[in-house]
Design an enzyme around this catalytic site. Sequence first.
Site, mmCIF file in Angstrom:
data_model
loop_
_atom_site.group_PDB
_atom_site.id
_atom_site.type_symbol
_atom_site.label_atom_id
_atom_site.label_comp_id
_atom_site.label_asym_id
_atom_site.label_seq_id
_atom_site.Cartn_x
_atom_site.Cartn_y
_atom_site.Cartn_z
ATOM 1 N N ASN A 115 -5.383 0.249 -9.260
ATOM 2 C CA ASN A 115 -5.036 -0.849 -8.347
ATOM 3 C C ASN A 115 -4.857 -0.252 -6.959
ATOM 4 O OD1 ASN A 115 -2.041 -2.887 -7.837
ATOM 5 N ND2 ASN A 115 -4.092 -3.187 -7.075
ATOM 6 N N GLY A 116 -5.618 -0.754 -6.007
ATOM 7 C CA GLY A 116 -5.491 -0.239 -4.636
ATOM 8 C C GLY A 116 -6.845 -0.058 -4.001
ATOM 9 N N GLY A 147 -5.763 -10.825 -10.436
ATOM 10 C CA GLY A 147 -7.213 -10.631 -10.467
ATOM 11 C C GLY A 147 -7.813 -11.539 -11.513
ATOM 12 N N TYR A 153 3.888 -13.045 -1.403
ATOM 13 C CA TYR A 153 2.921 -13.857 -2.138
ATOM 14 C C TYR A 153 2.370 -13.225 -3.409
ATOM 15 C CZ TYR A 153 -1.457 -16.316 -3.162
ATOM 16 O OH TYR A 153 -2.459 -16.984 -3.791
ATOM 17 N N CYS A 191 -6.170 -6.352 -7.911
ATOM 18 C CA CYS A 191 -6.113 -5.819 -9.265
ATOM 19 C C CYS A 191 -4.704 -5.826 -9.835
ATOM 20 C CB CYS A 191 -6.570 -4.365 -9.314
ATOM 21 S SG CYS A 191 -8.210 -4.082 -8.685
#
Length: 485
Positions: free
Chosen positions: A117-118, A42, A257, A16
């Site tokens: 997010n998570g 995402g 990344y 996300c």
Amino acid sequence: MLTTHPFDDDKLREECGIFGVSGSDSAAALAALGLHALQHRGQEAAGITSFDGHLFHTHRAMGHVAGNFDRDEVIRSLPGTVAAGHVRYSTTGETALRNVQPLYADLATGGFAIAHNGNISNAMKLRRELVRRGSIFQSTSDTETIIHLVATSNYRTLLDRFIDALKQIEGAYSLIVMTPEGMIACRDPLGIRPLVMGRLDDAVIFASETVALDVCGATFERAVEPGEMVIVQGSEIRSIKPFAPVSPRPCIFEWVYFSRPDSIAGDHSVYSVRKEIGAQLAIEAPVEADLVIPVPDSGVPAAIGYAQQSGIPFELGIIRSHYVGRTFIQPGDKVRHLGVKLKHNANRALIAGKRVVLIDDSIVRGTTSLKIVQMMRDAGAAEVHMRIASPPTRHSCFYGVDTPERAKLLAAKLDLGGMTDFIHADSLAFVSIDGLYKALGEARRADIRPSYCDACFTGDYPTTLTDQDDTSVVDQFALLAERVN
Ligand code: SF4
């Protein structure tokens, strides 16, 4: 359908990206721009919720930001000076629209929208308890667990209810919450997932990465600190730290990344760190070769670092087509195998007869590395050496990153010799965990708590993994996901 990002399919995937803006007449348009810059975090769904002072407005859809928010009428349907947005990647079977964020809840104390997010590593245990007490869940998203914890909290104000809810949660969360009173941005106490804050004139902006601020013309102010809640109400900004303090452990894979190379994360330019990892790799794993070739696009900065350190020329030995969409309807079974070349093709004239060093950021299942090595051999390479700008990925992530189960990770199954044989390379080497920390300007010491989450390399998870350790919960979640979808 054939995916035409064959080199991106064998990666860990950030699940996300989030964005929030408070105090701008162009809130929804800015959110669309910001989400566009976070698209790499995402790619399966996107959503924006705005608040016009009376009502919340939401547009959520499967697909890319560009396809969903490029029409004036969509942006006009999201009025107000406050907006929050979300881009989502989800694993197969969980792509239902009801999971697309921001999620909205109407409580007696007022409505709110939330972008997360998570991943919450005790979500299923909490969910089981909430269901027992009468909560009815609409989605498989663990974010909904936060909503139910807020709804059932005994505290009076929404802020206190949120603090109460978050204190029961373990795992990773960066959150942007919109309420009629204002916006709350917050990061879990370990700061596993990123969140930054910026300014555009009088507006306050929050985003997963600084690149989203750049794209909006906003200036980067600072990172939201681990365990910090920033509360924006009109022109007033408050910061509180309601959680017990712990040493932060942000996800080290952001520098390897996930983050865009033009982002700044934790005072480091992501691009510079990646170049430095490449330089470390050249020091730790030198090889006699004629060319250093990056696996596009994520291997490019590390390849530059490797080339500069080793003195071996950097060349673009794999050319990427920019005119191929994310997916492509395959024209027929007989040409299916050609799909890999739609997106990436070997630069044959450069490679023929040369000893090449391929640089990639990571190996997950190994299927991509196998294809790339073969591509080099088909193009006439005399030798193919693979160098990886991260340590071997041996463990799954439970903090909001899509990882295959452990048994499918190449480095969990095979030793270095076995992996080299599997990808058919002449040699293979990974940067060491110490080398990775060195690239971030730190000396890693095995006897003290690491300053990053590096669990996918080391297995040293910074939180308990309640759901994961309880196999009945894992089975229950799989069943639930099947039912909801
Ligand atoms: S396990 Fe790996 S990918 Fe997951 S948060 Fe930790 S370092 Fe990042």
